[in-house]
Design a protein around this motif. Structure first.
Motif, PDB file in Angstrom:
ATOM      1  N   ASP A 189      -0.655  24.551  30.294  1.00  0.00           N
ATOM      2  CA  ASP A 189       0.605  24.560  30.784  1.00  0.00           C
ATOM      3  C   ASP A 189       0.762  23.726  31.948  1.00  0.00           C
ATOM      4  O   ASP A 189       1.502  23.015  32.114  1.00  0.00           O
ATOM      5  N   ARG A 190      -0.329  23.859  32.866  1.00  0.00           N
ATOM      6  CA  ARG A 190      -0.256  22.937  33.861  1.00  0.00           C
ATOM      7  C   ARG A 190      -0.549  21.514  33.717  1.00  0.00           C
ATOM      8  O   ARG A 190       0.362  20.698  33.921  1.00  0.00           O
ATOM      9  N   MET A 191      -1.282  21.350  32.588  1.00  0.00           N
ATOM     10  CA  MET A 191      -1.566  19.929  32.166  1.00  0.00           C
ATOM     11  C   MET A 191      -0.292  19.213  31.533  1.00  0.00           C
ATOM     12  O   MET A 191       0.148  18.244  31.686  1.00  0.00           O
ATOM     13  N   ASN A 192       0.183  19.926  30.523  1.00  0.00           N
ATOM     14  CA  ASN A 192       1.595  19.594  29.980  1.00  0.00           C
ATOM     15  C   ASN A 192       2.767  19.587  30.828  1.00  0.00           C
ATOM     16  O   ASN A 192       3.710  18.596  30.724  1.00  0.00           O
ATOM     17  N   GLY A 221       2.556  18.637  34.047  1.00  0.00           N
ATOM     18  CA  GLY A 221       2.397  17.377  34.863  1.00  0.00           C
ATOM     19  C   GLY A 221       2.580  15.954  33.786  1.00  0.00           C
ATOM     20  O   GLY A 221       3.134  15.067  34.297  1.00  0.00           O
ATOM     21  N   VAL A 222       2.275  16.101  32.595  1.00  0.00           N
ATOM     22  CA  VAL A 222       2.386  14.976  31.709  1.00  0.00           C
ATOM     23  C   VAL A 222       4.109  14.793  31.390  1.00  0.00           C
ATOM     24  O   VAL A 222       4.416  13.705  31.273  1.00  0.00           O
ATOM     25  N   GLY A 223       4.424  15.986  31.217  1.00  0.00           N
ATOM     26  CA  GLY A 223       5.945  15.887  30.818  1.00  0.00           C
ATOM     27  C   GLY A 223       6.775  15.465  32.102  1.00  0.00           C
ATOM     28  O   GLY A 223       7.739  14.510  31.811  1.00  0.00           O
ATOM     29  N   ARG A 224       6.117  15.889  33.073  1.00  0.00           N
ATOM     30  CA  ARG A 224       7.047  15.241  34.299  1.00  0.00           C
ATOM     31  C   ARG A 224       7.079  13.778  34.430  1.00  0.00           C
ATOM     32  O   ARG A 224       7.801  12.834  34.641  1.00  0.00           O
ATOM     33  N   PHE A 225       5.697  13.108  34.216  1.00  0.00           N
ATOM     34  CA  PHE A 225       5.431  11.733  34.288  1.00  0.00           C
ATOM     35  C   PHE A 225       6.384  11.308  33.120  1.00  0.00           C
ATOM     36  O   PHE A 225       6.842  10.097  33.469  1.00  0.00           O
ATOM     37  N   ALA A 226       6.177  11.952  31.980  1.00  0.00           N
ATOM     38  CA  ALA A 226       7.195  11.335  30.896  1.00  0.00           C
ATOM     39  C   ALA A 226       8.495  11.100  31.069  1.00  0.00           C
ATOM     40  O   ALA A 226       9.181  10.250  30.608  1.00  0.00           O
ATOM     41  N   MET A 227       9.178  11.757  32.013  1.00  0.00           N
ATOM     42  CA  MET A 227      10.646  11.900  32.325  1.00  0.00           C
ATOM     43  C   MET A 227      10.843  10.507  32.991  1.00  0.00           C
ATOM     44  O   MET A 227      11.893   9.829  32.624  1.00  0.00           O
ATOM     45  N   TYR A 228       9.860  10.111  33.698  1.00  0.00           N
ATOM     46  CA  TYR A 228      10.138   8.711  34.425  1.00  0.00           C
ATOM     47  C   TYR A 228      10.170   7.530  33.467  1.00  0.00           C
ATOM     48  O   TYR A 228      10.426   6.565  34.011  1.00  0.00           O
ATOM     49  N   LEU A 229       9.437   7.664  32.553  1.00  0.00           N
ATOM     50  CA  LEU A 229       9.414   6.564  31.349  1.00  0.00           C
ATOM     51  C   LEU A 229      10.831   6.029  31.022  1.00  0.00           C
ATOM     52  O   LEU A 229      10.919   5.005  30.438  1.00  0.00           O
ATOM     53  N   LEU A 230      11.764   6.963  31.020  1.00  0.00           N
ATOM     54  CA  LEU A 230      13.256   6.515  30.865  1.00  0.00           C
ATOM     55  C   LEU A 230      13.601   5.714  31.850  1.00  0.00           C
ATOM     56  O   LEU A 230      14.404   4.461  31.208  1.00  0.00           O
ATOM     57  N   LEU A 247       4.727  12.240  24.415  1.00  0.00           N
ATOM     58  CA  LEU A 247       4.324  12.781  25.624  1.00  0.00           C
ATOM     59  C   LEU A 247       5.229  13.933  26.357  1.00  0.00           C
ATOM     60  O   LEU A 247       4.934  14.837  27.000  1.00  0.00           O
ATOM     61  N   GLY A 248       6.671  13.943  26.087  1.00  0.00           N
ATOM     62  CA  GLY A 248       7.527  14.988  26.659  1.00  0.00           C
ATOM     63  C   GLY A 248       7.718  15.965  25.665  1.00  0.00           C
ATOM     64  O   GLY A 248       8.403  16.948  25.984  1.00  0.00           O
ATOM     65  N   GLY A 249       7.190  15.985  24.411  1.00  0.00           N
ATOM     66  CA  GLY A 249       7.462  17.052  23.342  1.00  0.00           C
ATOM     67  C   GLY A 249       6.512  18.422  23.880  1.00  0.00           C
ATOM     68  O   GLY A 249       7.213  19.438  23.758  1.00  0.00           O
ATOM     69  N   PRO A 250       5.400  18.287  24.370  1.00  0.00           N
ATOM     70  CA  PRO A 250       4.691  19.586  24.795  1.00  0.00           C
ATOM     71  C   PRO A 250       5.326  20.150  25.801  1.00  0.00           C
ATOM     72  O   PRO A 250       5.784  21.342  25.992  1.00  0.00           O
ATOM     73  N   TYR A 251       5.913  19.166  27.024  1.00  0.00           N
ATOM     74  CA  TYR A 251       6.826  19.607  28.114  1.00  0.00           C
ATOM     75  C   TYR A 251       8.172  20.516  27.659  1.00  0.00           C
ATOM     76  O   TYR A 251       8.231  21.726  28.017  1.00  0.00           O
ATOM     77  N   ALA A 252       8.763  19.788  26.554  1.00  0.00           N
ATOM     78  CA  ALA A 252       9.930  20.676  26.111  1.00  0.00           C
ATOM     79  C   ALA A 252       9.588  22.044  25.440  1.00  0.00           C
ATOM     80  O   ALA A 252      10.374  22.795  25.671  1.00  0.00           O
ATOM     81  N   MET A 253       8.397  21.895  24.686  1.00  0.00           N
ATOM     82  CA  MET A 253       8.053  23.482  23.987  1.00  0.00           C
ATOM     83  C   MET A 253       7.883  24.206  25.081  1.00  0.00           C
ATOM     84  O   MET A 253       8.154  25.461  24.945  1.00  0.00           O
ATOM     85  N   MET A 259       0.428  18.446  22.312  1.00  0.00           N
ATOM     86  CA  MET A 259       1.595  19.425  21.415  1.00  0.00           C
ATOM     87  C   MET A 259       0.576  20.451  20.619  1.00  0.00           C
ATOM     88  O   MET A 259       0.981  21.857  20.594  1.00  0.00           O
ATOM     89  N   PHE A 260      -0.444  20.198  20.114  1.00  0.00           N
ATOM     90  CA  PHE A 260      -1.244  21.196  19.514  1.00  0.00           C
ATOM     91  C   PHE A 260      -1.726  22.337  20.366  1.00  0.00           C
ATOM     92  O   PHE A 260      -1.579  23.522  20.075  1.00  0.00           O
ATOM     93  N   LEU A 261      -2.235  21.625  21.504  1.00  0.00           N
ATOM     94  CA  LEU A 261      -2.646  22.766  22.627  1.00  0.00           C
ATOM     95  C   LEU A 261      -1.501  23.584  22.923  1.00  0.00           C
ATOM     96  O   LEU A 261      -1.620  24.717  23.282  1.00  0.00           O
TER      97      LEU A 261
END
Length: 180
Positions: free
Chosen positions: A13-16, A18-27, A64-70, A160-162
């Motif tokens: 959860d912590r890893m996804n 962080g990655v999801g918050r980073f992916a937000m800025y890719l917009l 990269l945002g998919g696991p965060y959304a899940m 996403m699998f994790l």
């Protein structure tokens, strides 16, 4: 739940997160690329790299945002019957359907692994480690190497699998009446 299982869920959860918050800025990176594309066309000298770069950034954004959304339960679902169920019954449904998701993601990880190996030109010889051959490039005028985006795709599918596995563990905890 055993401590190592709870630890696994928290780490994923912590890893996804962080990655999801980073992916937000890719917009914002996507908007910058598209803005440059528009401005360069107005200036009479269109950039040959902008369309493909925008596609790469968009792929990284949603993969990269998919696991965060899940994790945030922000994905779209049919709530016709699901929303009226008790949390335990929803956990049963989620626990059952996550197997289809994990099978799908397993196939996607396998395909992404093969595709990444192909883009790196990996050739398995007699030794334990492969040799790197000719790197795959896009057949466009810009001709970027494809392994970076394929690595991002593989990483996103693994995350996403994790996250699906962590969601399954959370569903089991909900069914057992425990909290993670």
């Amino acid at each position: 739940m055993p401590r190592f299982v709870v630890g696994f869920v928290r780490i994923v959860d912590r890893m996804n997160y962080g990655v999801g918050r980073f992916a937000m800025y890719l917009l914002f990176a996507l908007m910058a690329v598209l803005m440059w594309s528009s401005l360069s066309k107005l200036g009479g000298a269109p950039s040959p790299w902008t369309l493909e770069m925008a596609q790469f950034v968009m792929v990284a954004y949603y993969i990269l945002g998919g696991p965060y959304a899940m994790q945030m339960d922000a994905h779209v679902r049919m709530d016709l019957f699901y929303a009226k169920q008790s949390p335990v019954r929803r956990a049963w449904w989620d626990g059952f359907t996550v197997f289809a998701l994990m099978f799908y993601l397993g196939v996607m990880v396998w395909g992404a692994w093969d595709s990444l190996g192909y883009s790196l030109g990996l050739k398995w010889g007699d030794g334990l480690l492969p040799t790197i051959g000719r790197l795959e490039r896009s057949p466009t005028a810009w001709r970027p190497y494809l392994w970076p985006i394929k690595l991002i795709m593989l990483t996103g599918f693994v995350l996403m699998f994790l996250q699906a596995l962590a969601a399954f563990i959370k569903d089991i905890a909900t069914i057992r009446g425990e909290d993670i």
